[in-house]
Design a protein around this motif. Structure first.
Motif, PDB file in Angstrom:
ATOM      1  N   CYS A 180      16.837 -33.947  -5.777  1.00 51.02           N
ATOM      2  CA  CYS A 180      15.806 -33.200  -5.381  1.00 51.02           C
ATOM      3  C   CYS A 180      14.996 -32.365  -6.585  1.00 51.02           C
ATOM      4  O   CYS A 180      15.744 -32.179  -7.576  1.00 51.02           O
ATOM      5  CB  CYS A 180      15.895 -32.532  -4.001  1.00 51.02           C
ATOM      6  N   ASP A 186      11.525 -24.883  -4.365  1.00 53.09           N
ATOM      7  CA  ASP A 186      12.746 -25.749  -4.108  1.00 53.09           C
ATOM      8  C   ASP A 186      13.367 -25.372  -2.779  1.00 53.09           C
ATOM      9  O   ASP A 186      14.037 -26.080  -2.290  1.00 53.09           O
ATOM     10  CB  ASP A 186      13.714 -25.697  -5.190  1.00 53.09           C
ATOM     11  N   SER A 189      13.159 -28.175  -0.443  1.00 53.63           N
ATOM     12  CA  SER A 189      13.612 -29.433  -0.888  1.00 53.63           C
ATOM     13  C   SER A 189      15.250 -29.429  -0.657  1.00 53.63           C
ATOM     14  O   SER A 189      15.584 -28.377  -1.044  1.00 53.63           O
ATOM     15  CB  SER A 189      13.312 -29.814  -2.220  1.00 53.63           C
ATOM     16  N   GLY A 224      17.380 -28.992  -5.537  1.00 52.85           N
ATOM     17  CA  GLY A 224      17.396 -28.615  -4.075  1.00 52.85           C
ATOM     18  C   GLY A 224      17.980 -27.269  -4.029  1.00 52.85           C
ATOM     19  O   GLY A 224      18.457 -26.821  -4.848  1.00 52.85           O
TER      20      GLY A 224
END
Length: 260
Positions: A180, A186, A189, A224
């Motif tokens: 990711c 973020d 994600s 992520g």
């Protein structure tokens, strides 16, 4: 004494039928393919395809698994599809889909509603990449699972959203790479998202079959906000991690909390 020697000689002489050497290659294609069908797709059947051209043809036959090969679009070869979405649409429950080693497979919000096994065709997961790009309309996930499935030896890259969206069923992820993007947003994600809810009704759970869960093994996770995000009632458990320089390899379960 002579009679005894003759009797002994007869016993030690093998029948002519046993002196003939027979190899597995003497079997016809149908029989050999039937034998291959009993092998697990990864690693046994995959390794079988590396033996010779004939074994590769039989081990990769559409009767045993479907193939995704964008480079041969329009070839009309049975069991071969130009995209993963086409292969999933044509697959029957329980089929295995072999995705050719390439870095240009597009996967955006592909729903999987039947039991399937997705296998990367490269030597390493980095050789077969599924990409869900940021520019895709309403990007949410690369693959969305609503049935029991297994994903092996693949790299899945989601530029915004998640790599795998788990709705229901038992999802098994082995030897994969989940990527990711790291950016100011973020928190949107996550490599894996699960919205599944555990069943409090034991009878309903029995009728449904195996409980909803996610099992991750030997999987590298990069980027992520965190490895897993759940909005249902499943919880993260049995976590084991190995830290590398730029990524972390994970083993864990996401499932129903077991009462002590």
């Amino acid at each position: 004494m002579e009679i005894g020697k003759q009797s002994k000689a007869r016993k030690t002489t093998p029948p002519a039928s046993l002196t003939t050497t027979t190899t597995v290659n003497a079997l016809d294609d149908g029989c050999l393919m039937h034998i291959f069908s009993f092998l697990s797709p990864i690693p046994d059947r995959y390794n079988t395809a590396l033996v010779c051209h004939r074994w590769r043809y039989l081990a990769c036959h559409p009767r045993l698994w479907l193939r995704v090969e964008p480079s041969i679009k329009g070839s009309g070869e049975p069991g071969v599809f130009p995209s993963l979405e086409d292969a999933i649409s044509a697959a029957r429950p329980g089929d295995t889909i072999l995705i050719a080693a390439a870095r240009n497979h597009v996967a955006c919000n592909i729903q999987i509603k039947k039991p399937l096994c997705l296998v990367g065709g490269g030597d390493l997961p980095d050789d077969t990449v599924l990409t869900c790009s940021r520019g895709s309309e309403s990007s949410e996930s690369a693959l969305e699972f609503l049935s029991t499935c297994k994903v092996v030896n693949l790299t899945v890259r989601a530029e915004l959203g998640c790599c795998f969206l788990h709705r229901s069923g038992r999802l098994i992820i082995e030897g994969c790479v989940l990527q990711c993007e790291e950016n100011p947003l973020d928190y949107l994600s996550y490599p894996i998202m699960s919205t599944a809810k555990s069943s409090c009704d034991a009878f309903a759970s029995t009728l449904k079959g195996a409980p909803d869960s996610v099992t991750v093994a030997r999987t590298r996770i990069e980027g992520g906000a965190k490895a897993v995000w759940t909005s249902g009632s499943l919880v993260l458990q049995s976590v084991r991690a190995i830290y590398a320089r730029k990524s972390i390899f994970f083993w864990f379960e996401v499932g129903e909390m077991v009462a002590a």
